[in-house]
Design a protein around this motif. Sequence first.
Motif, PDB file in Angstrom:
ATOM      1  N   LEU A 189      -9.899 116.577  78.254  1.00 15.14           N
ATOM      2  CA  LEU A 189      -9.361 115.261  78.599  1.00 15.14           C
ATOM      3  C   LEU A 189      -8.536 115.334  79.874  1.00 15.14           C
ATOM      4  O   LEU A 189      -7.867 116.337  80.131  1.00 15.14           O
ATOM      5  CB  LEU A 189      -8.464 114.741  77.477  1.00 15.14           C
ATOM      6  N   PRO A 190      -8.537 114.279  80.694  1.00 18.77           N
ATOM      7  CA  PRO A 190      -7.598 114.235  81.820  1.00 18.77           C
ATOM      8  C   PRO A 190      -6.171 114.182  81.293  1.00 18.77           C
ATOM      9  O   PRO A 190      -5.893 113.536  80.263  1.00 18.77           O
ATOM     10  CB  PRO A 190      -7.992 112.937  82.553  1.00 18.77           C
ATOM     11  N   ALA A 191      -5.274 114.859  81.978  1.00 18.72           N
ATOM     12  CA  ALA A 191      -3.898 115.008  81.488  1.00 18.72           C
ATOM     13  C   ALA A 191      -3.193 113.677  81.293  1.00 18.72           C
ATOM     14  O   ALA A 191      -2.354 113.536  80.394  1.00 18.72           O
ATOM     15  CB  ALA A 191      -3.104 115.888  82.446  1.00 18.72           C
ATOM     16  N   TRP A 192      -3.526 112.681  82.125  1.00 15.77           N
ATOM     17  CA  TRP A 192      -2.802 111.415  82.052  1.00 15.77           C
ATOM     18  C   TRP A 192      -3.093 110.640  80.772  1.00 15.77           C
ATOM     19  O   TRP A 192      -2.382 109.684  80.442  1.00 15.77           O
ATOM     20  CB  TRP A 192      -3.111 110.551  83.272  1.00 15.77           C
ATOM     21  N   LEU A 193      -4.125 111.020  80.002  1.00 13.10           N
ATOM     22  CA  LEU A 193      -4.396 110.358  78.732  1.00 13.10           C
ATOM     23  C   LEU A 193      -3.529 110.902  77.603  1.00 13.10           C
ATOM     24  O   LEU A 193      -3.482 110.329  76.521  1.00 13.10           O
ATOM     25  CB  LEU A 193      -5.884 110.509  78.357  1.00 13.10           C
ATOM     26  N   GLY A 194      -2.851 111.997  77.844  1.00 11.04           N
ATOM     27  CA  GLY A 194      -2.000 112.578  76.822  1.00 11.04           C
ATOM     28  C   GLY A 194      -2.729 113.603  75.971  1.00 11.04           C
ATOM     29  O   GLY A 194      -3.905 113.893  76.183  1.00 11.04           O
ATOM     30  N   ALA A 195      -2.023 114.146  74.994  1.00 11.08           N
ATOM     31  CA  ALA A 195      -2.576 115.197  74.140  1.00 11.08           C
ATOM     32  C   ALA A 195      -3.011 114.610  72.800  1.00 11.08           C
ATOM     33  O   ALA A 195      -2.319 113.767  72.225  1.00 11.08           O
ATOM     34  CB  ALA A 195      -1.532 116.287  73.914  1.00 11.08           C
ATOM     35  N   PRO A 196      -4.167 115.041  72.271  1.00  8.59           N
ATOM     36  CA  PRO A 196      -4.619 114.559  70.958  1.00  8.59           C
ATOM     37  C   PRO A 196      -3.785 115.158  69.832  1.00  8.59           C
ATOM     38  O   PRO A 196      -3.196 116.235  69.974  1.00  8.59           O
ATOM     39  CB  PRO A 196      -6.073 115.021  70.896  1.00  8.59           C
ATOM     40  N   GLU A 197      -3.760 114.464  68.707  1.00  6.25           N
ATOM     41  CA  GLU A 197      -3.005 114.898  67.541  1.00  6.25           C
ATOM     42  C   GLU A 197      -3.907 115.686  66.593  1.00  6.25           C
ATOM     43  O   GLU A 197      -4.968 115.193  66.195  1.00  6.25           O
ATOM     44  CB  GLU A 197      -2.449 113.668  66.814  1.00  6.25           C
ATOM     45  N   PRO A 198      -3.546 116.901  66.223  1.00  7.37           N
ATOM     46  CA  PRO A 198      -4.384 117.692  65.309  1.00  7.37           C
ATOM     47  C   PRO A 198      -4.498 117.020  63.939  1.00  7.37           C
ATOM     48  O   PRO A 198      -3.515 116.464  63.431  1.00  7.37           O
ATOM     49  CB  PRO A 198      -3.652 119.036  65.215  1.00  7.37           C
ATOM     50  N   LEU A 199      -5.679 117.099  63.350  1.00  5.78           N
ATOM     51  CA  LEU A 199      -5.912 116.574  62.003  1.00  5.78           C
ATOM     52  C   LEU A 199      -6.403 117.665  61.071  1.00  5.78           C
ATOM     53  O   LEU A 199      -7.155 117.407  60.140  1.00  5.78           O
ATOM     54  CB  LEU A 199      -6.934 115.428  62.047  1.00  5.78           C
ATOM     55  N   GLY A 200      -6.023 118.883  61.346  1.00 12.56           N
ATOM     56  CA  GLY A 200      -6.449 120.010  60.519  1.00 12.56           C
ATOM     57  C   GLY A 200      -7.931 120.254  60.668  1.00 12.56           C
ATOM     58  O   GLY A 200      -8.489 120.238  61.763  1.00 12.56           O
ATOM     59  N   SER A 201      -8.614 120.461  59.543  1.00 17.05           N
ATOM     60  CA  SER A 201     -10.051 120.747  59.573  1.00 17.05           C
ATOM     61  C   SER A 201     -10.876 119.531  59.944  1.00 17.05           C
ATOM     62  O   SER A 201     -12.076 119.639  60.205  1.00 17.05           O
ATOM     63  CB  SER A 201     -10.503 121.265  58.201  1.00 17.05           C
ATOM     64  N   ARG A 202     -10.248 118.346  59.962  1.00 13.27           N
ATOM     65  CA  ARG A 202     -10.987 117.119  60.278  1.00 13.27           C
ATOM     66  C   ARG A 202     -11.083 116.863  61.775  1.00 13.27           C
ATOM     67  O   ARG A 202     -11.670 115.881  62.200  1.00 13.27           O
ATOM     68  CB  ARG A 202     -10.326 115.924  59.601  1.00 13.27           C
ATOM     69  N   GLY A 203     -10.502 117.714  62.606  1.00 14.64           N
ATOM     70  CA  GLY A 203     -10.574 117.527  64.046  1.00 14.64           C
ATOM     71  C   GLY A 203      -9.252 117.068  64.610  1.00 14.64           C
ATOM     72  O   GLY A 203      -8.196 117.632  64.312  1.00 14.64           O
ATOM     73  N   CYS A 204      -9.286 116.002  65.405  1.00 11.19           N
ATOM     74  CA  CYS A 204      -8.056 115.509  66.024  1.00 11.19           C
ATOM     75  C   CYS A 204      -8.208 114.026  66.338  1.00 11.19           C
ATOM     76  O   CYS A 204      -9.314 113.479  66.325  1.00 11.19           O
ATOM     77  CB  CYS A 204      -7.718 116.304  67.290  1.00 11.19           C
ATOM     78  N   ARG A 205      -7.075 113.385  66.640  1.00 17.57           N
ATOM     79  CA  ARG A 205      -7.072 111.955  66.965  1.00 17.57           C
ATOM     80  C   ARG A 205      -6.318 111.755  68.267  1.00 17.57           C
ATOM     81  O   ARG A 205      -5.270 112.361  68.497  1.00 17.57           O
ATOM     82  CB  ARG A 205      -6.425 111.149  65.852  1.00 17.57           C
ATOM     83  N   LEU A 206      -6.853 110.889  69.110  1.00 18.22           N
ATOM     84  CA  LEU A 206      -6.193 110.523  70.362  1.00 18.22           C
ATOM     85  C   LEU A 206      -5.814 109.053  70.295  1.00 18.22           C
ATOM     86  O   LEU A 206      -6.677 108.188  70.131  1.00 18.22           O
ATOM     87  CB  LEU A 206      -7.112 110.763  71.561  1.00 18.22           C
ATOM     88  N   HIS A 207      -4.532 108.794  70.420  1.00 19.65           N
ATOM     89  CA  HIS A 207      -4.037 107.417  70.508  1.00 19.65           C
ATOM     90  C   HIS A 207      -3.346 107.290  71.856  1.00 19.65           C
ATOM     91  O   HIS A 207      -2.345 107.958  72.115  1.00 19.65           O
ATOM     92  CB  HIS A 207      -3.070 107.099  69.368  1.00 19.65           C
ATOM     93  N   ALA A 208      -3.888 106.471  72.738  1.00 18.20           N
ATOM     94  CA  ALA A 208      -3.359 106.390  74.095  1.00 18.20           C
ATOM     95  C   ALA A 208      -3.497 104.971  74.618  1.00 18.20           C
ATOM     96  O   ALA A 208      -4.065 104.091  73.968  1.00 18.20           O
ATOM     97  CB  ALA A 208      -4.094 107.374  75.011  1.00 18.20           C
ATOM     98  N   THR A 209      -2.975 104.774  75.813  1.00 12.69           N
ATOM     99  CA  THR A 209      -3.032 103.481  76.493  1.00 12.69           C
ATOM    100  C   THR A 209      -3.667 103.680  77.853  1.00 12.69           C
ATOM    101  O   THR A 209      -3.408 104.678  78.531  1.00 12.69           O
ATOM    102  CB  THR A 209      -1.626 102.889  76.664  1.00 12.69           C
ATOM    103  N   THR A 210      -4.513 102.743  78.265  1.00  8.98           N
ATOM    104  CA  THR A 210      -5.192 102.857  79.546  1.00  8.98           C
ATOM    105  C   THR A 210      -5.425 101.477  80.133  1.00  8.98           C
ATOM    106  O   THR A 210      -5.412 100.467  79.409  1.00  8.98           O
ATOM    107  CB  THR A 210      -6.543 103.587  79.394  1.00  8.98           C
ATOM    108  N   GLY A 211      -5.627 101.443  81.422  1.00 10.17           N
ATOM    109  CA  GLY A 211      -5.987 100.208  82.100  1.00 10.17           C
ATOM    110  C   GLY A 211      -7.414 100.249  82.595  1.00 10.17           C
ATOM    111  O   GLY A 211      -7.879  99.326  83.270  1.00 10.17           O
ATOM    112  N   ASP A 212      -8.127 101.332  82.280  1.00 12.30           N
ATOM    113  CA  ASP A 212      -9.528 101.455  82.701  1.00 12.30           C
ATOM    114  C   ASP A 212     -10.408 100.448  81.969  1.00 12.30           C
ATOM    115  O   ASP A 212     -10.141 100.104  80.808  1.00 12.30           O
ATOM    116  CB  ASP A 212     -10.045 102.866  82.404  1.00 12.30           C
TER     117      ASP A 212
END
Length: 321
Positions: free
Chosen positions: A257-280
């Motif tokens: 991911l580009p750094a400006w989108l922030g870091a995803p949140e780990p979800l253990g064995s289920r992967g991860c989640r990204l909650h972010a804001t963008t103007g794209d």
Amino acid sequence: MTTDTPARLLQLLSLLQTPREWPGGELAERLGVSRRTVRRDIDRLRELGYPVQATKGADGGYRLVAGKAMPPLVLDDEEAVAIAVGLRAGAGHAVEGLDEASVRALAKLEQVLPSRLRHRVSTLQAATTPLTSGDGASIAPETLTVMASTVAARERLRFSYRAGDGTETRRLTEPYRLVSTGRRWYLVAYDLDRADWRTFRVDRVSEPCATGARFAPRELPTGSAAEYLRQSVYRRQETYAFTVTFAESAEVVGGRLPAWLGAPEPLGSRGCRLHATTGDPVQWLAVRLAMLGCEFTVEEPQELVECARELGARLTRAAGG
């Protein structure tokens, strides 16, 4: 025979930087000196910080190996031109991953290029056209190199700037950092005329000029130039929040991911989640997510869900599915 010791050392270093092992006799023949002189020159290179490894044997051999620090490189004309052309081609467009360090490298290289090589670089670039994607605007590499030089030297920078409505102004700034978003370059700087921090799209900058006046660095309001740019851009445009889950680890997704989108949140064995804001635009974001090479599910907003569904259907039809 090379009798000038500095010139001979440079010639020897150029040979050793070729990824191979050189027998002592061959080096002596190439340089037109004795093997004893080669051994002395090798010792001089080691004293200068070049990690030259010697192998035992009838003829003995020498090779340059990786060391603890980066010693100066010696490039021939063709190598210098090739590196400059490659850096210029990438610097002219905001290629993700080509950060400020690469632009600083281009600035240093062009500063020491002889005029004949600088002319060759310009001729090659003028004769080629890069194939780019996205809506990132082209930038003259000279603009980036001037900016990078002033950032590194903490030197005030003056330039003309064209605003979004076409208004032209002259700016005097204290440049802080260059930031690439993956599509555009931005300059984060302190605007002396407005007595405040500002961000400038580099493709709207013209006639950049280093003034020669040095300055003491100011403290940026946010922790990093990338974060300041993100906040600045979002203040000027309509934004939306989105949430996406990935069937990959946070480390894998975060590295893509580009750094400006922030870091995803780990979800253990289920992967991860990204909650972010963008103007794209949602279309661009859907394509950007698909390019990560990970299985993902869009949770919100609904516009992005529908855009991802439409994109998937279009690609399926394109593949004959």
